[in-house]
Enzyme design. Sequence first.
Site, mmCIF file in Angstrom:
data_model
loop_
_atom_site.group_PDB
_atom_site.id
_atom_site.type_symbol
_atom_site.label_atom_id
_atom_site.label_comp_id
_atom_site.label_asym_id
_atom_site.label_seq_id
_atom_site.Cartn_x
_atom_site.Cartn_y
_atom_site.Cartn_z
ATOM 1 N N ARG A 1 0.316 11.985 -8.990
ATOM 2 C CA ARG A 1 0.836 10.689 -8.552
ATOM 3 C C ARG A 1 2.290 10.497 -9.007
ATOM 4 O O ARG A 1 3.034 9.708 -8.444
ATOM 5 C CB ARG A 1 -0.004 9.546 -9.132
ATOM 6 N N PHE B 1 -2.784 16.105 4.954
ATOM 7 C CA PHE B 1 -3.175 15.679 3.617
ATOM 8 C C PHE B 1 -1.931 15.663 2.742
ATOM 9 O O PHE B 1 -1.261 16.689 2.594
ATOM 10 C CB PHE B 1 -4.240 16.645 3.092
ATOM 11 N N ASP C 1 -4.498 4.635 6.402
ATOM 12 C CA ASP C 1 -5.064 5.814 7.054
ATOM 13 C C ASP C 1 -6.040 5.308 8.133
ATOM 14 O O ASP C 1 -5.603 4.898 9.206
ATOM 15 C CB ASP C 1 -5.764 6.623 5.943
ATOM 16 N N GLU D 1 0.842 -1.212 0.000
ATOM 17 C CA GLU D 1 0.000 0.000 0.000
ATOM 18 C C GLU D 1 0.869 1.251 0.000
ATOM 19 O O GLU D 1 1.983 1.230 0.518
ATOM 20 C CB GLU D 1 -0.850 0.028 1.271
ATOM 21 N N ASP D 2 0.321 2.327 -0.542
ATOM 22 C CA ASP D 2 1.022 3.606 -0.397
ATOM 23 C C ASP D 2 0.766 4.189 0.991
ATOM 24 O O ASP D 2 1.667 4.735 1.614
ATOM 25 C CB ASP D 2 0.590 4.608 -1.492
HETATM 26 C C1 PRP Z 1 -6.076 5.296 -0.563
HETATM 27 C C2 PRP Z 1 -4.818 4.492 -0.273
HETATM 28 C C3 PRP Z 1 -5.342 3.331 0.519
HETATM 29 C C4 PRP Z 1 -6.523 3.908 1.263
HETATM 30 C C5 PRP Z 1 -6.141 4.200 2.687
HETATM 31 O O1 PRP Z 1 -6.691 4.747 -1.685
HETATM 32 O O2 PRP Z 1 -4.171 4.083 -1.451
HETATM 33 O O3 PRP Z 1 -5.751 2.268 -0.305
HETATM 34 O O4 PRP Z 1 -6.869 5.127 0.592
HETATM 35 O O5 PRP Z 1 -7.236 4.711 3.400
HETATM 36 P P1 PRP Z 1 -7.917 3.957 4.623
HETATM 37 O O6 PRP Z 1 -6.835 3.370 5.471
HETATM 38 O O7 PRP Z 1 -8.641 5.107 5.329
HETATM 39 O O8 PRP Z 1 -8.865 2.949 4.093
HETATM 40 P P2 PRP Z 1 -7.820 5.478 -2.564
HETATM 41 O O9 PRP Z 1 -9.142 4.876 -2.236
HETATM 42 O O10 PRP Z 1 -7.667 6.969 -2.430
HETATM 43 O O11 PRP Z 1 -7.468 5.013 -4.025
HETATM 44 P P3 PRP Z 1 -6.153 5.244 -4.907
HETATM 45 O O12 PRP Z 1 -5.059 4.403 -4.315
HETATM 46 O O13 PRP Z 1 -6.577 4.790 -6.272
HETATM 47 O O14 PRP Z 1 -5.821 6.722 -4.865
#
Ligand code: PRP
Length: 186
Positions: free
Chosen positions: A169, A156, A107, A103-104
Amino acid sequence: MIRDYHEFLEEVMIDSAAIQRRIEALGAQISKDYAGEEIVLVCILRGGVLFLADLIRQISVPINIEFMSVSSYGVGARQSSGQPRITLDVNSDIRNRNVMLVEDIVDSGHTIKAVVDFLSTRQPKSLRVCTLLDKYERREVDIEVDYVGFQIPNKFVFGYGLDIDEYYRNLPFIGSVDLTRYMASE
Ligand code: PRP
């Protein structure tokens, strides 16, 4: 039209060299922990792609890559709905294999928990989580994160895979947003 990020960049929180150094160390640790084993690295689209691409080049044990997609954020929304939905599944059988989710950012933790719950029913040999960023103050669910690049404050952030409305990105660093300036320039 896409805005110049300098209009709202608060600071470069983690520069490109620091990201690469940390990934080198993570790769070395993972290679050591999985010595003699293989790993299926599962990238959670889309934010995790840059991290996956750099991380796998630092891992010396045999690896496969897979991709999953989870939708948890509404279009244009910046808060998790807390109800993730798996929209793309892995392509191969993970039973009795070492699986690592890449994961990136973790949160609230809802996304990664949904994926862990989803995949653990398939009886992998092991199932671990590796995230570049851990916004630990925001956690809402109890989830174990095994490998963390950086713990970050509740700000953010964007760049290095993380988007703002799908842009930025491709930036090589992680930047934080000055929300006042961001709103003002919107
Ligand atoms: C982001 C990130 C994680 C998630 C984390 O994805 O890449 O997958 O949110 O948030 P959480 O811990 O509150 O669930 P996003 O849904 O923004 O999609 P993306 O990776 O395509 O930008």
